[in-house]
Design a protein around this motif. Structure first.
Motif, PDB file in Angstrom:
ATOM      1  N   SER A  99       6.783  86.311  54.740  1.00 32.97           N
ATOM      2  CA  SER A  99       5.347  86.231  55.609  1.00 32.97           C
ATOM      3  C   SER A  99       5.114  84.875  55.331  1.00 32.97           C
ATOM      4  CB  SER A  99       4.393  86.980  55.032  1.00 32.97           C
ATOM      5  OG  SER A  99       4.849  88.322  55.494  1.00 32.97           O
ATOM      6  N   GLU A 100       5.184  84.046  54.173  1.00 29.07           N
ATOM      7  CA  GLU A 100       4.674  82.934  53.902  1.00 29.07           C
ATOM      8  C   GLU A 100       5.477  81.799  54.926  1.00 29.07           C
ATOM      9  OE1 GLU A 100       5.167  82.137  49.697  1.00 29.07           O
ATOM     10  OE2 GLU A 100       3.555  83.213  49.085  1.00 29.07           O
ATOM     11  N   VAL A 101       6.901  81.887  55.123  1.00 30.49           N
ATOM     12  CA  VAL A 101       7.743  81.246  55.767  1.00 30.49           C
ATOM     13  C   VAL A 101       7.529  81.304  57.198  1.00 30.49           C
ATOM     14  CG1 VAL A 101      10.272  80.743  56.269  1.00 30.49           C
ATOM     15  CG2 VAL A 101       9.359  81.026  53.982  1.00 30.49           C
ATOM     16  N   ARG A 102       7.332  82.433  57.577  1.00 28.91           N
ATOM     17  CA  ARG A 102       7.030  82.833  58.979  1.00 28.91           C
ATOM     18  C   ARG A 102       5.840  82.145  59.337  1.00 28.91           C
ATOM     19  NH1 ARG A 102      10.139  86.288  61.641  1.00 28.91           N
ATOM     20  NH2 ARG A 102      11.580  87.799  60.543  1.00 28.91           N
ATOM     21  N   LYS A 103       4.815  82.040  58.711  1.00 26.24           N
ATOM     22  CA  LYS A 103       3.339  81.489  58.937  1.00 26.24           C
ATOM     23  C   LYS A 103       3.626  80.044  58.904  1.00 26.24           C
ATOM     24  CE  LYS A 103      -1.169  80.955  57.116  1.00 26.24           C
ATOM     25  NZ  LYS A 103      -2.109  80.982  55.908  1.00 26.24           N
ATOM     26  N   ARG A 104       4.508  79.410  58.249  1.00 25.49           N
ATOM     27  CA  ARG A 104       4.846  77.824  58.349  1.00 25.49           C
ATOM     28  C   ARG A 104       5.359  77.601  59.764  1.00 25.49           C
ATOM     29  NH1 ARG A 104       7.092  76.223  52.410  1.00 25.49           N
ATOM     30  NH2 ARG A 104       5.324  76.766  50.998  1.00 25.49           N
ATOM     31  N   PHE A 105       6.498  78.415  60.011  1.00 25.59           N
ATOM     32  CA  PHE A 105       7.003  78.413  61.296  1.00 25.59           C
ATOM     33  C   PHE A 105       6.048  78.275  62.506  1.00 25.59           C
ATOM     34  CE2 PHE A 105      11.369  78.846  59.371  1.00 25.59           C
ATOM     35  CZ  PHE A 105      12.159  78.054  60.059  1.00 25.59           C
ATOM     36  N   GLU A 106       5.183  79.288  62.234  1.00 24.60           N
ATOM     37  CA  GLU A 106       4.304  79.620  63.637  1.00 24.60           C
ATOM     38  C   GLU A 106       3.333  78.360  63.709  1.00 24.60           C
ATOM     39  OE1 GLU A 106       2.898  80.497  66.998  1.00 24.60           O
ATOM     40  OE2 GLU A 106       4.562  81.587  66.002  1.00 24.60           O
ATOM     41  N   GLU A 107       2.828  77.963  62.403  1.00 27.69           N
ATOM     42  CA  GLU A 107       1.773  76.830  62.331  1.00 27.69           C
ATOM     43  C   GLU A 107       2.481  75.824  63.035  1.00 27.69           C
ATOM     44  OE1 GLU A 107       0.571  76.858  58.482  1.00 27.69           O
ATOM     45  OE2 GLU A 107      -1.077  78.625  58.723  1.00 27.69           O
ATOM     46  N   ALA A 108       3.295  75.477  62.511  1.00 31.00           N
ATOM     47  CA  ALA A 108       4.404  74.150  63.021  1.00 31.00           C
ATOM     48  C   ALA A 108       4.603  74.042  64.237  1.00 31.00           C
ATOM     49  CB  ALA A 108       5.708  73.813  62.201  1.00 31.00           C
ATOM     50  N   ALA A 109       5.327  75.262  64.987  1.00 30.86           N
ATOM     51  CA  ALA A 109       5.469  75.431  66.251  1.00 30.86           C
ATOM     52  C   ALA A 109       4.237  75.494  66.925  1.00 30.86           C
ATOM     53  CB  ALA A 109       6.188  76.702  66.627  1.00 30.86           C
ATOM     54  N   HIS A 111       1.422  73.770  66.300  1.00 33.05           N
ATOM     55  CA  HIS A 111       1.074  72.430  66.426  1.00 33.05           C
ATOM     56  C   HIS A 111       1.483  71.554  67.428  1.00 33.05           C
ATOM     57  CE1 HIS A 111      -0.604  68.368  64.711  1.00 33.05           C
ATOM     58  NE2 HIS A 111       0.605  68.053  64.780  1.00 33.05           N
ATOM     59  N   PHE A 112       3.112  71.607  67.394  1.00 30.39           N
ATOM     60  CA  PHE A 112       3.932  70.543  68.305  1.00 30.39           C
ATOM     61  C   PHE A 112       3.668  71.020  69.634  1.00 30.39           C
ATOM     62  CE2 PHE A 112       5.842  69.358  63.829  1.00 30.39           C
ATOM     63  CZ  PHE A 112       5.578  68.165  64.137  1.00 30.39           C
ATOM     64  N   SER A 113       3.357  72.223  70.157  1.00 26.18           N
ATOM     65  CA  SER A 113       3.321  72.741  71.352  1.00 26.18           C
ATOM     66  C   SER A 113       2.040  72.291  71.850  1.00 26.18           C
ATOM     67  CB  SER A 113       3.233  74.337  71.316  1.00 26.18           C
ATOM     68  OG  SER A 113       4.645  74.898  70.952  1.00 26.18           O
ATOM     69  N   GLU A 114       0.866  72.304  70.955  1.00 28.90           N
ATOM     70  CA  GLU A 114      -0.418  71.853  71.488  1.00 28.90           C
ATOM     71  C   GLU A 114      -0.278  70.377  71.757  1.00 28.90           C
ATOM     72  OE1 GLU A 114      -2.781  73.081  68.331  1.00 28.90           O
ATOM     73  OE2 GLU A 114      -2.855  75.250  69.086  1.00 28.90           O
ATOM     74  N   GLY A 116       2.064  68.663  72.934  1.00 30.85           N
ATOM     75  CA  GLY A 116       2.787  68.256  73.796  1.00 30.85           C
ATOM     76  C   GLY A 116       4.323  67.801  73.438  1.00 30.85           C
ATOM     77  N   TRP A 117       4.485  67.946  72.144  1.00 29.25           N
ATOM     78  CA  TRP A 117       5.707  67.198  71.619  1.00 29.25           C
ATOM     79  C   TRP A 117       7.080  67.728  72.152  1.00 29.25           C
ATOM     80  CZ3 TRP A 117      10.139  67.914  68.821  1.00 29.25           C
ATOM     81  CH2 TRP A 117      10.810  66.731  68.214  1.00 29.25           C
ATOM     82  N   TYR A 118       7.140  69.065  72.059  1.00 25.62           N
ATOM     83  CA  TYR A 118       8.512  69.385  72.742  1.00 25.62           C
ATOM     84  C   TYR A 118       8.744  69.064  74.083  1.00 25.62           C
ATOM     85  CZ  TYR A 118       8.125  72.829  68.355  1.00 25.62           C
ATOM     86  OH  TYR A 118       8.052  73.149  67.036  1.00 25.62           O
ATOM     87  N   GLU A 119       7.822  69.053  74.890  1.00 25.49           N
ATOM     88  CA  GLU A 119       7.721  68.644  76.217  1.00 25.49           C
ATOM     89  C   GLU A 119       8.181  67.178  76.403  1.00 25.49           C
ATOM     90  OE1 GLU A 119       7.617  70.171  79.233  1.00 25.49           O
ATOM     91  OE2 GLU A 119       7.526  71.825  77.991  1.00 25.49           O
ATOM     92  N   ARG A 120       7.567  66.482  75.460  1.00 24.53           N
ATOM     93  CA  ARG A 120       8.249  64.983  75.312  1.00 24.53           C
ATOM     94  C   ARG A 120       9.781  64.799  75.064  1.00 24.53           C
ATOM     95  NH1 ARG A 120       2.834  64.476  74.068  1.00 24.53           N
ATOM     96  NH2 ARG A 120       3.275  64.457  71.855  1.00 24.53           N
ATOM     97  N   LEU A 121       9.983  65.698  74.131  1.00 21.76           N
ATOM     98  CA  LEU A 121      11.519  65.750  73.319  1.00 21.76           C
ATOM     99  C   LEU A 121      12.304  65.985  74.585  1.00 21.76           C
ATOM    100  CD1 LEU A 121      13.377  65.419  70.983  1.00 21.76           C
ATOM    101  CD2 LEU A 121      13.164  67.796  70.757  1.00 21.76           C
ATOM    102  N   SER A 122      12.297  66.997  75.350  1.00 23.24           N
ATOM    103  CA  SER A 122      12.803  67.549  76.510  1.00 23.24           C
ATOM    104  C   SER A 122      12.955  66.457  77.575  1.00 23.24           C
ATOM    105  CB  SER A 122      12.289  68.797  77.064  1.00 23.24           C
ATOM    106  OG  SER A 122      12.425  69.731  76.087  1.00 23.24           O
ATOM    107  N   ASP A 123      11.883  65.692  77.564  1.00 24.11           N
ATOM    108  CA  ASP A 123      11.923  64.599  78.918  1.00 24.11           C
ATOM    109  C   ASP A 123      12.508  63.304  78.485  1.00 24.11           C
ATOM    110  OD1 ASP A 123      10.676  66.515  80.499  1.00 24.11           O
ATOM    111  OD2 ASP A 123       8.502  65.674  79.898  1.00 24.11           O
ATOM    112  N   CYS A 124      12.679  63.237  77.078  1.00 30.13           N
ATOM    113  CA  CYS A 124      13.189  61.881  76.832  1.00 30.13           C
ATOM    114  C   CYS A 124      14.899  61.719  76.797  1.00 30.13           C
ATOM    115  CB  CYS A 124      12.635  61.386  75.346  1.00 30.13           C
ATOM    116  SG  CYS A 124      13.669  62.386  74.015  1.00 30.13           S
TER     117      CYS A 124
END
Length: 256
Positions: A99-109, A111-114, A116-124
């Motif tokens: 549960s701790e690891v899943r929480k870390r994954f979800e919080e990180a995902a 954050h980077f979604s909010e 817009g980093w994943y979008e910038r990665l896809s566009d670069c």
């Protein structure tokens, strides 16, 4: 899935003009490509060890060690088969660790979604290399560690992604907290298995940069149920070496 039959053979790869012979044991049964990851990881270890020996023969030493986790704040690139392996690994963790690891994954995902980093990665993907590096550094500056980092050390070291195995430096460890081409001296690998892994069993055309950032692995695996074909271990190895060496691999005649 229990693998009942195995086949062992020798593989010879020329690295830096020198032959490198490896003995590999692979499933004789048809398997999904992510069942081959231990073999690809072993191969990566051998190739990296060869490069490390070359560096040390020049009087240099590897700075990376347990407790030095600066590089674990980078967007670790995963192949599709590694994303599924990571998802399975998390499923296997005992509670409350899982549960701790899943929480870390979800919080990180999240954050980077909010931001817009994943979008910038896809566009670069079509941008100049310098601008691509700027996007990667943007991730690093957010300071969010890999969900598996514990006390600045990798808690899944034996199962870590191939890209992590390939990332070693000879520059002072403290320089990794502020990475730059001038301050961080990477161990150069003549060939990188992580690049070939991106093509093994690939089922989906990933937008832009064709890898899955570690922090997105669980979301991606959940949204894209695994539907890989099955092949024998020898066939997967042939696919892998064809990408690695950029040449056709002859069919095995008499496996041990």
């Amino acid at each position: 899935m229990e693998i009942k039959e195995w086949v062992t053979g020798n593989v010879v790869v020329t690295v830096g003009g020198q032959p490198l012979e490896m003995q590999m044991t692979v499933p004789a049964d048809p398997v999904k490509p992510h069942r081959m990851l231990p073999v690809f990881q072993q191969m990566s270890n051998v190739l990296v060890d060869r490069s490390v020996s070359a560096v040390e023969s020049e009087g240099k030493s590897i700075s990376c060690k347990k407790g030095c986790g600066a590089c674990c704040r980078q967007p670790v690139p995963l192949a599709e088969i590694e994303a599924y392996q990571i998802a399975e690994l998390v499923d296997s963790l005992p509670e409350p660790r899982q549960s701790e690891v899943r929480k870390r994954f979800e919080e990180a995902a999240r954050h980077f979604s909010e931001i817009g980093w994943y979008e910038r990665l896809s566009d670069c993907a079509e941008l100049p290399k310098e601008e691509q590096e700027a996007v990667v550094l943007e991730y690093f500056r957010e300071g969010i560690a890999c969900p598996f980092l514990v006390d600045e050390s990798c808690s899944i070291h034996q199962d870590r992604p191939v890209a992590c195995r390939e990332y070693l430096v000879t520059s002072p460890a403290e320089n990794c907290s502020k990475p730059s081409a001038a301050g961080v001296k990477l161990v150069k690998l003549p060939i990188k298995p992580s690049k070939s892994l991106l093509h093994i069993g690939q089922q989906r055309q990933l937008r832009g940069i064709n890898f899955i950032p570690m922090t997105l692995a669980l979301r991606w695996a959940e949204m894209n149920p695994e539907d890989f074909p099955e092949k024998t271990g020898e066939a997967w190895m042939a696919d892998f070496f064809q990408h690695l060496t950029k040449s056709e691999i002859p069919e095995a005649k008499s496996p041990e």
